[in-house]
Design a protein around this motif. Structure first.
Motif, mmCIF file in Angstrom:
data_model
loop_
_atom_site.group_PDB
_atom_site.id
_atom_site.type_symbol
_atom_site.label_atom_id
_atom_site.label_comp_id
_atom_site.label_asym_id
_atom_site.label_seq_id
_atom_site.Cartn_x
_atom_site.Cartn_y
_atom_site.Cartn_z
ATOM 1 N N ASP A 1 17.815 1.512 -1.664
ATOM 2 C CA ASP A 1 16.389 1.488 -2.030
ATOM 3 C C ASP A 1 16.019 0.396 -3.022
ATOM 4 O O ASP A 1 14.907 0.404 -3.567
ATOM 5 C CB ASP A 1 15.923 2.849 -2.574
ATOM 6 N N LYS B 1 1.104 3.317 -6.308
ATOM 7 C CA LYS B 1 1.077 4.196 -5.133
ATOM 8 C C LYS B 1 0.388 5.523 -5.433
ATOM 9 O O LYS B 1 -0.400 6.021 -4.621
ATOM 10 C CB LYS B 1 2.498 4.439 -4.626
ATOM 11 N N LYS C 1 -2.779 7.016 -3.426
ATOM 12 C CA LYS C 1 -2.767 8.297 -2.707
ATOM 13 C C LYS C 1 -3.936 9.174 -3.156
ATOM 14 O O LYS C 1 -4.593 9.830 -2.343
ATOM 15 C CB LYS C 1 -1.434 9.016 -2.946
ATOM 16 N N VAL D 1 4.251 14.069 1.901
ATOM 17 C CA VAL D 1 5.294 13.378 2.669
ATOM 18 C C VAL D 1 4.713 12.209 3.443
ATOM 19 O O VAL D 1 5.278 11.107 3.469
ATOM 20 C CB VAL D 1 5.998 14.364 3.627
ATOM 21 N N ARG D 2 3.570 12.435 4.090
ATOM 22 C CA ARG D 2 2.953 11.378 4.884
ATOM 23 C C ARG D 2 2.462 10.237 3.994
ATOM 24 O O ARG D 2 2.724 9.065 4.254
ATOM 25 C CB ARG D 2 1.791 11.950 5.686
ATOM 26 N N ASP E 1 3.346 9.394 1.088
ATOM 27 C CA ASP E 1 4.404 8.710 0.343
ATOM 28 C C ASP E 1 5.028 7.579 1.155
ATOM 29 O O ASP E 1 5.742 6.743 0.612
ATOM 30 C CB ASP E 1 5.481 9.711 -0.074
ATOM 31 N N SER E 2 4.739 7.558 2.466
ATOM 32 C CA SER E 2 5.306 6.511 3.320
ATOM 33 C C SER E 2 4.526 5.202 3.231
ATOM 34 O O SER E 2 4.946 4.198 3.797
ATOM 35 C CB SER E 2 5.329 6.984 4.782
ATOM 36 N N MET E 3 3.394 5.198 2.548
ATOM 37 C CA MET E 3 2.600 3.978 2.477
ATOM 38 C C MET E 3 3.354 2.877 1.741
ATOM 39 O O MET E 3 4.198 3.139 0.887
ATOM 40 C CB MET E 3 1.240 4.239 1.829
ATOM 41 N N GLN E 4 3.045 1.654 2.116
ATOM 42 C CA GLN E 4 3.745 0.496 1.566
ATOM 43 C C GLN E 4 2.761 -0.462 0.904
ATOM 44 O O GLN E 4 1.677 -0.718 1.428
ATOM 45 C CB GLN E 4 4.500 -0.254 2.669
ATOM 46 N N TYR F 1 -1.117 2.326 4.963
ATOM 47 C CA TYR F 1 -0.692 3.683 5.326
ATOM 48 C C TYR F 1 -0.860 3.832 6.832
ATOM 49 O O TYR F 1 -1.964 3.704 7.361
ATOM 50 C CB TYR F 1 -1.544 4.712 4.581
ATOM 51 N N TYR G 1 -0.569 6.359 9.876
ATOM 52 C CA TYR G 1 -0.442 7.760 10.282
ATOM 53 C C TYR G 1 -0.403 7.827 11.807
ATOM 54 O O TYR G 1 -1.252 7.243 12.493
ATOM 55 C CB TYR G 1 -1.628 8.567 9.751
#
Length: 329
Positions: free
Chosen positions: A67, A92, A96, A117-118, A120-123, A273, A275
């Protein structure tokens, strides 16, 4: 390259909230030490030795094994070195929170759309942009009319005056942005504007630690037509404003000449993000400086029918209650 903490050895990243390099492990600020890696067909992570696949234009990424955030020297130096960068101003967690606030009233969105969870996947991605500067001389010649109408007794008179219009404006356009990323949709990147260019700073790779990044995918010449189109639109608008007040205007000659042109490669911050719902992708983009959000929430048909059933049940129950009350009365 990678930035490691000289105190604990952890990966030091740039904190948008602190506006400084920060070690999330020992919470030290300004403790970064730069360590070099190597770049080939695969990047060897200087922290764990793992092989990290790198796409053609990636300039910063995250090791899938340890990571740690990696920055590739060859793609941020030399011809690919950005002149300036706007560092992320939103972290982040703040991002969010903004997305949840914007879409919290979307009753028919899937249940997990705003889940931790969803989201948190954003970059966080530094998107490549070309900034164009133009010094122009804009000239307009035309014929304008003004109409005067008055009455004297029972007679109405109309007088039309014709004027020759000549305007010459010297206009300097600065920092017309055009994204230079193939992956990012042009229409959406245009909607990310405006940015506050007062926060542009000289580029330093430290700002990229903790985020993803791309080098420019297209040369300035490949995207300049979009910049020139915007420049011409604004120049024509300013010319029109300069000769306002006429009833009609007929253009005889209009010329917009570029006397000086300059293009600079810069990086701007975008949160992304993605989805996925029932095989369809719903991308969301957030301006990492201003918080502006672009994206459309997905629709869950199951929740629509469930809501309709609940609403219908409530209506039926209300009617039955009214009927019973009527009977008892």
């Amino acid at each position: 390259m990678i930035f490691k903490c000289k105190n604990c050895g952890g990966n030091v990243v740039y904190s948008p909230e602190l506006h400084a390099m920060y070690c999330p492990y020992c919470e030290a600020k300004g403790s970064e030490e730069r360590q070099e890696g190597s770049l080939g067909a695969l990047t060897i992570c200087p922290n764990c030795g793992g092989e990290v696949p790198v796409e053609a234009h990636t300039s910063a990424t995250q090791c899938p094994y340890c990571d740690c955030h990696l920055i590739f020297n060859e793609r941020v130096e030399g011809r690919y070195q950005p002149k300036r960068i706007i560092p992320f101003q939103m972290g982040k967690e703040t991002c969010k929170k903004s997305i949840r606030e914007k879409f919290k009233k979307c009753l028919f969105a899937p249940i997990d759309f705003l889940s931790e969870v969803r989201l948190d996947s954003m970059q966080g991605i530094y998107v490549p942009y070309w900034f164009f500067d133009y010094d122009t001389q804009c000239e307009f010649q035309g014929e304008g009319t003004k109409v005067k109408v008055w009455r004297s007794g029972n007679t109405e008179y109309t007088e039309t005056s014709v004027y020759h219009i000549h305007r010459v404006l010297e206009i300097a356009f600065q920092k017309i942005p055009v994204d230079a990323s193939i992956q990012m949709p042009d229409r959406v990147m245009d909607l990310m504007a405006p940015f506050d260019y007062g926060q542009l700073v000289e580029f330093a790779p430290e700002y990229m630690s903790g985020f993803y990044g791309e080098k420019y995918n297209m040369d300035a010449g490949e995207v300049e037509e979009r910049a020139r189109g915007r420049m011409r639109q604004d120049a024509e608008r300013m010319l029109r404003e300069s000769y306002g007040g006429y009833g009609t205007v007929r253009t005889l000659q209009q010329d917009i000449r570029v006397n000086r042109r300059e293009a600079n490669f810069c990086l701007l911050p975008i949160w992304h993000y993605l989805y996925t719902y029932k095989g369809q992708e719903y991308p969301f983009y957030v301006n990492g400086q201003t918080g502006k959000i672009v994206g459309t929430a997905p629709l869950s048909k199951g929740r629509v029918w469930a809501y309709a059933g609940t609403f219908g049940g409530c209506v039926m129950a209300t009617l039955l209650l009214l009927l019973l009350l009527t009977c008892w009365l």
